[in-house]
Design a protein around this motif. Sequence first.
Motif, PDB file in Angstrom:
ATOM      1  N   ASP A   1       8.741 -38.124   5.235  1.00 36.72           N
ATOM      2  CA  ASP A   1       7.840 -39.278   5.142  1.00 36.72           C
ATOM      3  C   ASP A   1       6.386 -38.848   5.370  1.00 36.72           C
ATOM      4  OD1 ASP A   1       9.984 -40.944   4.639  1.00 36.72           O
ATOM      5  OD2 ASP A   1      10.111 -41.717   6.694  1.00 36.72           O
ATOM      6  N   LYS A   2       6.167 -37.898   6.263  1.00 35.10           N
ATOM      7  CA  LYS A   2       4.822 -37.412   6.567  1.00 35.10           C
ATOM      8  C   LYS A   2       4.221 -36.703   5.353  1.00 35.10           C
ATOM      9  CE  LYS A   2       2.330 -34.476   9.804  1.00 35.10           C
ATOM     10  NZ  LYS A   2       2.423 -33.588  10.966  1.00 35.10           N
ATOM     11  N   ILE A   3       4.992 -35.848   4.708  1.00 34.41           N
ATOM     12  CA  ILE A   3       4.499 -35.133   3.524  1.00 34.41           C
ATOM     13  C   ILE A   3       4.243 -36.112   2.385  1.00 34.41           C
ATOM     14  CG2 ILE A   3       5.132 -33.466   1.715  1.00 34.41           C
ATOM     15  CD1 ILE A   3       6.574 -31.875   3.940  1.00 34.41           C
ATOM     16  N   TRP A   4       5.152 -37.051   2.185  1.00 33.58           N
ATOM     17  CA  TRP A   4       4.985 -38.049   1.122  1.00 33.58           C
ATOM     18  C   TRP A   4       3.699 -38.851   1.328  1.00 33.58           C
ATOM     19  CZ3 TRP A   4       7.012 -38.414  -3.474  1.00 33.58           C
ATOM     20  CH2 TRP A   4       6.880 -39.601  -4.200  1.00 33.58           C
ATOM     21  N   ALA A   5       3.452 -39.236   2.573  1.00 35.11           N
ATOM     22  CA  ALA A   5       2.231 -39.997   2.882  1.00 35.11           C
ATOM     23  C   ALA A   5       0.984 -39.146   2.634  1.00 35.11           C
ATOM     24  CB  ALA A   5       2.277 -40.486   4.327  1.00 35.11           C
ATOM     25  N   ALA A   6       1.045 -37.864   2.958  1.00 33.96           N
ATOM     26  CA  ALA A   6      -0.101 -36.976   2.725  1.00 33.96           C
ATOM     27  C   ALA A   6      -0.373 -36.830   1.229  1.00 33.96           C
ATOM     28  CB  ALA A   6       0.155 -35.610   3.354  1.00 33.96           C
TER      29      ALA A   6
ATOM     30  N   ALA B   1      -2.553 -27.937  -1.936  1.00 31.36           N
ATOM     31  CA  ALA B   1      -2.285 -26.545  -1.575  1.00 31.36           C
ATOM     32  C   ALA B   1      -2.893 -26.233  -0.209  1.00 31.36           C
ATOM     33  CB  ALA B   1      -2.819 -25.609  -2.646  1.00 31.36           C
ATOM     34  N   ASP B   2      -4.085 -26.778   0.061  1.00 31.63           N
ATOM     35  CA  ASP B   2      -4.719 -26.583   1.364  1.00 31.63           C
ATOM     36  C   ASP B   2      -3.901 -27.201   2.498  1.00 31.63           C
ATOM     37  OD1 ASP B   2      -6.801 -25.180   0.205  1.00 31.63           O
ATOM     38  OD2 ASP B   2      -8.250 -26.842   0.334  1.00 31.63           O
ATOM     39  N   LYS B   3      -3.052 -28.168   2.156  1.00 35.35           N
ATOM     40  CA  LYS B   3      -2.176 -28.787   3.151  1.00 35.35           C
ATOM     41  C   LYS B   3      -0.855 -28.028   3.290  1.00 35.35           C
ATOM     42  CE  LYS B   3      -4.047 -33.439   2.942  1.00 35.35           C
ATOM     43  NZ  LYS B   3      -4.649 -33.342   4.270  1.00 35.35           N
ATOM     44  N   GLY B   4      -0.731 -26.914   2.573  1.00 31.64           N
ATOM     45  CA  GLY B   4       0.445 -26.068   2.727  1.00 31.64           C
ATOM     46  C   GLY B   4       1.533 -26.242   1.690  1.00 31.64           C
ATOM     47  N   ILE B   5       1.302 -27.061   0.677  1.00 30.10           N
ATOM     48  CA  ILE B   5       2.308 -27.228  -0.374  1.00 30.10           C
ATOM     49  C   ILE B   5       2.182 -26.054  -1.344  1.00 30.10           C
ATOM     50  CG2 ILE B   5       3.118 -28.691  -2.265  1.00 30.10           C
ATOM     51  CD1 ILE B   5       2.093 -31.102  -0.653  1.00 30.10           C
ATOM     52  N   ALA B   6       3.294 -25.422  -1.640  1.00 26.81           N
ATOM     53  CA  ALA B   6       3.305 -24.250  -2.515  1.00 26.81           C
ATOM     54  C   ALA B   6       2.830 -24.613  -3.912  1.00 26.81           C
ATOM     55  CB  ALA B   6       4.714 -23.669  -2.586  1.00 26.81           C
TER      56      ALA B   6
END
Length: 172
Positions: free
Chosen positions: A38-43, A92-97
């Motif tokens: 849920d946290k990643i989806w919201a980001a 990507a800056d948030k760490g998503i490949a």
Amino acid sequence: MVTGGITSQPIGHYEFCKANPAECAIRSRDPGPLVVSDKIWAAIARVNQAVNQAVKPMSDFDIYGKAELWEYPVHGVGDCEDYVLEKRRMLADKGIALANLLITVLRKPDGEGHAVLTVRTDRGDFILDNLNDEMKPWYKTGYRFLKRQASTHTGRWVSLREEQNMLVGAVN
């Protein structure tokens, strides 16, 4: 989305790569789809909406005097691929490949070319579009998908197999 083989990159991306070679030479092992909490989806949703609101739509011709130029929207204006580049950079800056943040080109229902960001997730492939703040599964957009970046090389593109994608979309 069902991908096919390696295909040509859009001319705008080719020119972007000439100007930004490091961005188009990233090779990575495909880690598989992003596992979404849920946290990643919201980001992802916040980035999509923030870029859509921050960038004013303007054609490359009006900005640069050229028919096509892929560039980050540093002056707060841009067209579809400029939104995509900014969303991709921020996520990507948030760490998503980058393997899960794929520039994708398509045709809108009116036949006009368009670029969106496909986010590959364990919930399916979702589209981040400057024309809509809602993140939709690719098959619910009404678009005809043509090609997207390869998940293992930022300078390579793969075709999208329309006949297979239509069947998948009809099932989902």
